[in-house]
Scaffold this active site. Sequence first.
Site, mmCIF file in Angstrom:
data_model
loop_
_atom_site.group_PDB
_atom_site.id
_atom_site.type_symbol
_atom_site.label_atom_id
_atom_site.label_comp_id
_atom_site.label_asym_id
_atom_site.label_seq_id
_atom_site.Cartn_x
_atom_site.Cartn_y
_atom_site.Cartn_z
ATOM 1 N N ASN A 9 49.015 45.955 -120.504
ATOM 2 C CA ASN A 9 50.202 46.800 -120.521
ATOM 3 C C ASN A 9 49.740 48.234 -120.752
ATOM 4 O O ASN A 9 49.406 48.609 -121.872
ATOM 5 C CB ASN A 9 51.129 46.333 -121.657
ATOM 6 C CG ASN A 9 52.324 47.242 -121.845
ATOM 7 O OD1 ASN A 9 52.601 48.093 -121.009
ATOM 8 N ND2 ASN A 9 53.036 47.052 -122.950
ATOM 9 N N LYS A 11 51.380 50.927 -120.596
ATOM 10 C CA LYS A 11 52.419 51.785 -121.210
ATOM 11 C C LYS A 11 52.482 53.135 -120.488
ATOM 12 O O LYS A 11 52.223 53.188 -119.292
ATOM 13 C CB LYS A 11 52.150 51.939 -122.719
ATOM 14 C CG LYS A 11 51.966 50.590 -123.393
ATOM 15 C CD LYS A 11 51.960 50.664 -124.889
ATOM 16 C CE LYS A 11 51.763 49.254 -125.450
ATOM 17 N NZ LYS A 11 51.812 49.214 -126.904
ATOM 18 N N HIS A 94 59.878 44.405 -124.404
ATOM 19 C CA HIS A 94 58.835 44.956 -125.282
ATOM 20 C C HIS A 94 59.493 45.635 -126.496
ATOM 21 O O HIS A 94 60.525 46.276 -126.367
ATOM 22 C CB HIS A 94 57.965 45.954 -124.517
ATOM 23 C CG HIS A 94 56.709 46.274 -125.252
ATOM 24 N ND1 HIS A 94 56.696 47.141 -126.318
ATOM 25 C CD2 HIS A 94 55.449 45.802 -125.119
ATOM 26 C CE1 HIS A 94 55.460 47.202 -126.801
ATOM 27 N NE2 HIS A 94 54.686 46.395 -126.093
ATOM 28 N N GLU A 96 58.807 48.256 -128.004
ATOM 29 C CA GLU A 96 58.996 49.702 -127.860
ATOM 30 C C GLU A 96 60.303 49.999 -127.134
ATOM 31 O O GLU A 96 60.958 50.999 -127.407
ATOM 32 C CB GLU A 96 57.790 50.320 -127.134
ATOM 33 C CG GLU A 96 56.577 50.371 -128.063
ATOM 34 C CD GLU A 96 55.229 50.337 -127.374
ATOM 35 O OE1 GLU A 96 55.165 50.501 -126.142
ATOM 36 O OE2 GLU A 96 54.228 50.115 -128.087
ATOM 37 N N GLU A 166 54.417 39.265 -129.964
ATOM 38 C CA GLU A 166 53.787 40.511 -130.392
ATOM 39 C C GLU A 166 54.406 40.959 -131.711
ATOM 40 O O GLU A 166 55.454 41.619 -131.709
ATOM 41 C CB GLU A 166 54.010 41.609 -129.344
ATOM 42 C CG GLU A 166 53.462 41.279 -127.971
ATOM 43 C CD GLU A 166 53.202 42.542 -127.165
ATOM 44 O OE1 GLU A 166 52.047 42.735 -126.778
ATOM 45 O OE2 GLU A 166 54.129 43.329 -126.963
ATOM 46 N N GLY A 172 49.360 48.431 -131.635
ATOM 47 C CA GLY A 172 48.778 49.776 -131.688
ATOM 48 C C GLY A 172 48.316 50.200 -133.067
ATOM 49 O O GLY A 172 48.017 51.371 -133.297
ATOM 50 N N SER A 212 47.141 44.673 -130.936
ATOM 51 C CA SER A 212 45.765 45.034 -131.293
ATOM 52 C C SER A 212 44.746 43.958 -130.915
ATOM 53 O O SER A 212 43.727 43.801 -131.599
ATOM 54 C CB SER A 212 45.645 45.400 -132.771
ATOM 55 O OG SER A 212 46.472 46.518 -133.065
ATOM 56 N N GLY A 233 47.453 46.174 -124.936
ATOM 57 C CA GLY A 233 47.859 47.560 -124.741
ATOM 58 C C GLY A 233 46.642 48.468 -124.734
ATOM 59 O O GLY A 233 45.986 48.655 -123.703
ATOM 60 N N GLY A 234 46.294 49.014 -125.897
ATOM 61 C CA GLY A 234 45.201 49.988 -126.019
ATOM 62 C C GLY A 234 43.917 49.560 -125.319
ATOM 63 O O GLY A 234 43.318 50.340 -124.562
HETATM 64 P P1 PGA Z 1 48.225 47.033 -128.384
HETATM 65 O O1 PGA Z 1 49.606 46.872 -127.572
HETATM 66 O O2 PGA Z 1 47.237 46.085 -127.772
HETATM 67 O O3 PGA Z 1 47.842 48.472 -128.171
HETATM 68 O O4 PGA Z 1 48.514 46.719 -129.799
HETATM 69 C C1 PGA Z 1 50.054 45.599 -127.168
HETATM 70 C C2 PGA Z 1 51.399 45.732 -126.528
HETATM 71 O O5 PGA Z 1 52.211 46.529 -127.003
HETATM 72 O O6 PGA Z 1 51.697 45.058 -125.518
#
Ligand code: PGA
Length: 251
Positions: A9, A11, A94, A96, A166, A172, A212, A233-234
């Site tokens: 992802n 983002k 998600h 967010e 998640e 993050g 993470s 994500g990251g």
């Molecule tokens: P992250 O994000 O790996 O940066 O924690 C995961 C996500 O929000 O899908």
Amino acid sequence: MRTKYIAGNRKMNMDRAGAVDLAKALVSELKGLDGSFMIAPPFVYLDAVASVIKGSNIRLGAQNAASTENGAHTGEVSVAMLKDIGVQSVILGHSERRDAQNESDKLINEKILAVLNGGLEVVLCIGEQYSQRIAGATEEVCGKQVRGCLKGLTPEQMKNVVIAYEPVWAIGTGKTATPEEANAVHKFVRGVLAEMFGNETAENTKILYGGSMNDGNAEALLAQPDIDGGLIGGASLKADKFSAICRFSVK
Ligand code: PGA
């Protein structure tokens, strides 16, 4: 027997050149690997990334979709448009978007039905806030999200649904649930799916972990019996880190 699935992802990150270069690097890193992989760049770079990954073992994902069909919906992107440019999977729910765009389980449910009716895969995100975890409400929160978001679906439609657990406090932040903590929630979610759709659907539905996940912790998380992959994500913004996670998934 469920196979593992690794989804990236991206983002709201990168520019066009970066998105294309990263996709090119992944195509070469993942070439020949017998696994399931997906990357979800921002809407505006989907088309460019689609041309790069065409014919590879990487699926194209979007990070959102409208619940409605084409029409007077300023700023929205429909499932038909996503299909038109080769999108195969859509991330919905998600945290967010639940937080910043106030997306409710009801709206997410409508979006899920729109995506499934369009014949695309859904990656449904669920997860609790930190305050909910310490209050002992993780199962209550995740159960409510699963029931609300998947309301009215048939076992047949569930074949195109992947769930991503998640925990919001892990996204993050560099903090992950321990493999055992995550697996316990996955097991609980599978139980909810069994109640809603029967054992066969529950056993066949992939439940990914997100929050993470990186090349240092993925192996242990993916070794858990109910963790069927990751939503990254990251670490999906770096070809070497994302491909290392992908390699763990096919071991
Ligand atoms: P992250 O994000 O790996 O940066 O924690 C995961 C996500 O929000 O899908």
